[in-house]
Design an enzyme around this catalytic site. Structure first.
Site, PDB file in Angstrom:
ATOM      1  N   ASP A 104       1.831  -0.711  17.023  1.00 52.87           N
ATOM      2  CA  ASP A 104       3.039  -0.034  17.163  1.00 52.87           C
ATOM      3  C   ASP A 104       4.190  -1.044  18.207  1.00 52.87           C
ATOM      4  OD1 ASP A 104       2.914   3.529  16.268  1.00 52.87           O
ATOM      5  OD2 ASP A 104       3.983   1.148  15.427  1.00 52.87           O
TER       6      ASP A 104
ATOM      7  N   ASP B 137       2.697   0.675   6.238  1.00 51.42           N
ATOM      8  CA  ASP B 137       2.157   2.103   7.267  1.00 51.42           C
ATOM      9  C   ASP B 137       2.920   2.770   6.295  1.00 51.42           C
ATOM     10  OD1 ASP B 137       3.912   2.109  10.065  1.00 51.42           O
ATOM     11  OD2 ASP B 137       1.354   2.103  10.215  1.00 51.42           O
TER      12      ASP B 137
END
Lengths: 258, 596
Positions: free
Chosen positions: B514, B439
């Site tokens: 997320d 990420d």
């Protein structure tokens, strides 16, 4: 050991705290954030104290029961000191953050005052402390079993719940008194807060005798509560006006005619 | 009465108000002569400013939708009420609607008097035209503009007619409002001009019924920006918390998810090995495979987006994200929203199904089994079919915001549950760690796929696939195919919950991935930790604090940021330390009933 016990103990332990949260904190996002940050700080303090205790236990003789108990007592005392140290650290952090904010403003207006921060951080500490003390016990109370079947105290759940409620309220009051003492640099008040915390924790060593721990804890909670009340600007007159619904400022602010 | 116009030279003060959701203009005064008042020049001359598109003659204000591109903002008319058709100025107001006043640019063209003018480009907030003085101010109070009606208190409004026109009133002078300087602007190269107003307060200023302060100083701006920042944080806390609560509740109640029953094809190596080293190696290999699948999917997504293959819609299952905030490009005056970037994650065997309904079938079966609910296939089919179709409509087309959010949360929770069940233990932790690192890399590196996706979306001023992002306000209906409709509809109905914000961002959005990975972490803590609730609570608080810090960094840096690393790092640290260190301590304390 039923759902009744579960709900009863949950509401005893968390009732005041949750209502305080809903009515005073939940509306304002800043307060919620600082509450969660306070909970986080308490968690870190617990982590450090458990680390020390764990290391101490690992290097010690696990067979020796009294040594283990002694180490546990040491762990409790250490934890109390670390919690207060982290409360102080949180205070310092908040002051720095506030200073930063005020430096940016030319008008010296802060979105949240240090008293509100004291209250909210105390509540955060209290929530986390209460949750960690009692949630596992509450989860166990849902399941089957009989308490005290081997001669242990049968009022385990209820006394835990009451103790948790006292601890949560105490943390809140300690937060207010602590921050105020730091603001006014009254180190004696600070020492009193730390000592009462230590006292309440140490009284729980008496614990199957709940009179020795619960009653003094509530007395201390009441005293601290009154102290925090007077520190925050309360007075008997205010209290009287509030209780008889004659407090004009409050009524005006809440649009209630009187 | 025609001499009202031809003989006299009036300077009309038109205030153009920019805010997050609209632009409006109003006639605030006539500064050309003393004794002028709103709309009144002299006896018999009352002026109104309005835009012909609004109610003719009744509402002298025009609310423009915020998404208005540059170009013609509208034709407006300075209408002399007393004279009527014989005396008016009609002009065209052109400009660029931008979120901030940095690059404000407005031109004015009067058809009758052939006067033109424009404001310079650099953020100056006043321009004088021969017959028009345009002053701009930034509206900073919170009340959303109520289109189609007089928002301001009508009792304050001066009733201007022939009779009242004969009365003179004190000279109005609209104070200049500060641009509104938040701390974020320090990062930008724009120099903000502070104009403090020394002129008297216009006591018939209709706008300020909600804010008592007339001039906006820094502190108010700062306070509001802090409050709005905190509001965004809470707006994200609530759905993340809900998702985690759903996952934990399901795990604790339905035992299906805690039992190991096979693995995904993406994690082929088993963890039932003899030695620790072998197990570790297997989990690392599983992670590598998973991450490479994710990378491939992400690149595929970016390519699809780049070549505008919007029809190949990624399913609601496929994203993780992180947050960013873009630098407002004032030249593209669209809503500069702070959106989150995406990271596609691996799809599971349900990947062929494009609907929210399909993975719920096996889940529903497990829930029914746990609670011993008798259910027949036709009922289940009907319910699931409706659930799926409504979900598709809500997410990919239009629907109530609350419903869309609920579906996104449910989908994230379902995905997280699948991961919790099918990922072997050590692999799960290593995957969480590796995903955070990926990420970080994919968002912050200049050639990262997600950064490219975000930049593409910003360039085209489109929202990224609505199925992949959670947002707490109505997504701008700037879909590529109905861009023309947006202008007309946006002003009317779609400002649901659009709180006026001070900074450029419309709102912070978080990618669904997320949600998924946060819930995986907390769910795994609930499912496998022997310390039960303490560990779960600790991970929960750690994730929230990580999210808070990430949003703080977002406000500081104002660019795309990964949302996973900080939260997952805190979560992992707290998981392992609570499970191994705190749990024995608390258990021993609880045994003796000691309290700390």
């Amino acid at each position: 050991m039923t759902v009744c016990v579960f709900f009863g103990c949950t509401f005893i332990a968390f009732g005041p705290a949750i209502s305080l949260f809903i009515f005073t904190v939940a509306r304002d996002p800043l307060r919620v954030i600082f509450l969660i940050a306070g909970a986080f700080f308490w968690l870190v303090s617990l982590l450090l104290s458990s680390l020390v205790w764990f290391i101490a236990v690992q290097i010690s003789n696990k067979e020796n029961a009294s040594l283990q108990k002694g180490l546990l007592i040491f762990g409790v005392v250490l934890s109390v000191f670390l919690q207060e140290a982290f409360r102080f650290g949180y205070y310092k952090l908040l002051k720095k953050a506030n200073e930063g904010l005020m430096a940016l403003n030319q008008d010296d207006t802060m979105p949240i005052s240090i008293r509100q921060l004291a209250y909210v951080s105390g509540l955060g500490f209290g929530f986390m402390s209460g949750a960690f003390s009692v949630v596992n016990i509450l989860a166990d109370s849902l399941g089957p079993g009989t308490v005290g079947i081997y001669g242990d105290p049968p009022h385990y759940f209820v006394s835990s719940a009451f103790m948790t409620m006292a601890i949560i309220l105490l943390h809140m009051f300690w937060g207010v008194v602590f921050f105020d003492a730091c603001e006014k640099k009254q180190w004696l008040s600070l020492a009193v807060v730390v000592c009462t915390h230590l006292l309440v924790s140490c009284l729980t060593f008496l614990n199957p005798q709940y009179e020795g721990s619960l009653i003094p804890a509530y007395v201390i909670a009441f005293v601290m509560g009154a102290w925090a009340f007077f520190i925050s600007g309360g007075s008997l007159r205010n209290l009287r006006l509030c209780l008889t619904c004659k407090d004009k400022d409050f009524l005006l602010a809440n649009h209630r005619p009187r | 009465m025609g001499s009202c116009i031809k003989d006299k030279f009036y300077i009309f003060q038109v205030e153009v108000i920019f805010s997050q959701s609209y632009v409006s203009a109003k006639l605030v005064g006539l500064a050309s002569q003393p004794g002028c008042h709103n709309g009144r020049t002299e006896g018999g001359c009352c002026w109104d400013l309005f835009f012909p598109r609004s109610h003719y003659g009744s509402i002298p204000l025009m609310v423009l939708p915020y998404e208005y591109p540059q170009g013609k903002l509208g034709i407006f008319v300075l209408w002399n009420r007393s004279v009527g058709d014989l005396g008016y100025y009609q002009g065209e107001l052109q400009g660029i609607v931008i979120p901030s006043l940095k690059g404000f640019h407005l031109t004015w063209k009067c058809f009758q008097c052939a006067s033109t003018g424009s404001t310079p480009d650099s953020g100056l907030k006043e321009a004088r035209f021969p017959a028009l003085v345009v002053r701009v101010r930034r509206r900073v109070d919170e009340i959303p503009w109520n289109t189609g009606s007089m928002n301001t208190s009508t009792d304050e409004e001066e009733f201007c007619n022939e009779k009242t026109a004969l009365m003179s009133a004190e000279s109005p002078s609209v104070p200049l409002y500060d641009d509104g300087r938040g701390s974020q602007r320090a990062k930008e190269s724009q120099t903000v001009r502070h104009r403090s107003s020394s002129s008297q307060i216009n006591n018939t200023d209709r706008e300020d019924h909600s804010s008592s302060r007339v001039s906006v100083t820094d502190s108010e701006v700062e306070e509001l920006s802090l409050k709005y920042g905190a509001k965004h944080v809470i707006m994200l806390f609530v759905p993340v918390t809900l998702c985690m609560v759903v996952v934990v509740a399901t795990i604790k109640s339905v035992s299906f998810y805690s039992t190991k029953n096979g693995q995904l094809i993406y994690t082929p190596f088993t963890e039932d090995t003899d030695s620790v080293g072998q197990r570790l190696l297997n989990s690392v290999l599983n992670t590598l495979i998973m991450i490479s699948v994710i990378v491939v999917m992400t690149i595929l997504l970016v390519l699809l987006y780049k070549y505008r293959c919007y029809k190949v819609c990624p399913t609601p299952f496929s994203c993780a994200g992180s947050c960013y905030h873009d630098q407002p490009k004032w030249a593209q005056a669209q809503c500069s929203k702070a959106t989150m970037r995406l990271l596609t994650d691996a799809r599971i065997c349900m990947c062929v199904h494009n609907q929210p309904g399909t993975p719920t079938i096996p889940r529903a079966k497990e829930v029914f089994k746990t609670y011993n609910v008798a259910m027949d296939y036709p009922t289940v089919a009907l319910i699931i079919w409706n659930f799926g179709v409504v979900g598709m409509i809500c997410i990919h087309w239009k629907g109530p915001l609350q419903l869309q959010q609920a579906y996104l949360i449910m989908i994230s929770a379902l995905m997280a549950l699948v991961f919790i069940k099918y990922l072997p233990e050590w692999s799960a932790w290593v995957i969480l760690g590796a995903i955070s690192i990926y990420d970080l890399v994919a968002v912050l590196c200049p050639k990262g796929p997600l950064r490219m996706l975000v930049e593409l979306a910003q360039e085209r001023n489109e929202p990224i696939f609505p199925a992949l992002i959670y947002s707490y306000e109505e997504a701008c209906n700037n879909r590529p195919e109905d861009g023309d409709l947006s202008r007309n509809t946006a002003a009317s109905e779609n400002r649901v919950g659009a709180v006026e914000e001070l900074e450029e961002e419309r709102g912070v959005k978080l990618g669904l991935g997320d949600f998924i990975f946060y819930s995986v972490l907390v769910g795994k803590a609930a499912a496998t930790a022997s310390g039960d609730w303490n560990t779960t609570l600790a991970c929960f608080v750690a994730i929230l604090i990580g999210l808070c810090l990430t949003l703080l960094l977002l406000a500081v840096f104002k660019k795309a940021l990964p949302a996973l690393p900080i939260s997952i790092t805190f979560g992992l640290i707290f998981y392992f330390s609570t499970d191994y260190l705190v749990r024995p301590f608390m258990d021993t304390l609880a045994e003796h009933q000691f309290y700390i």
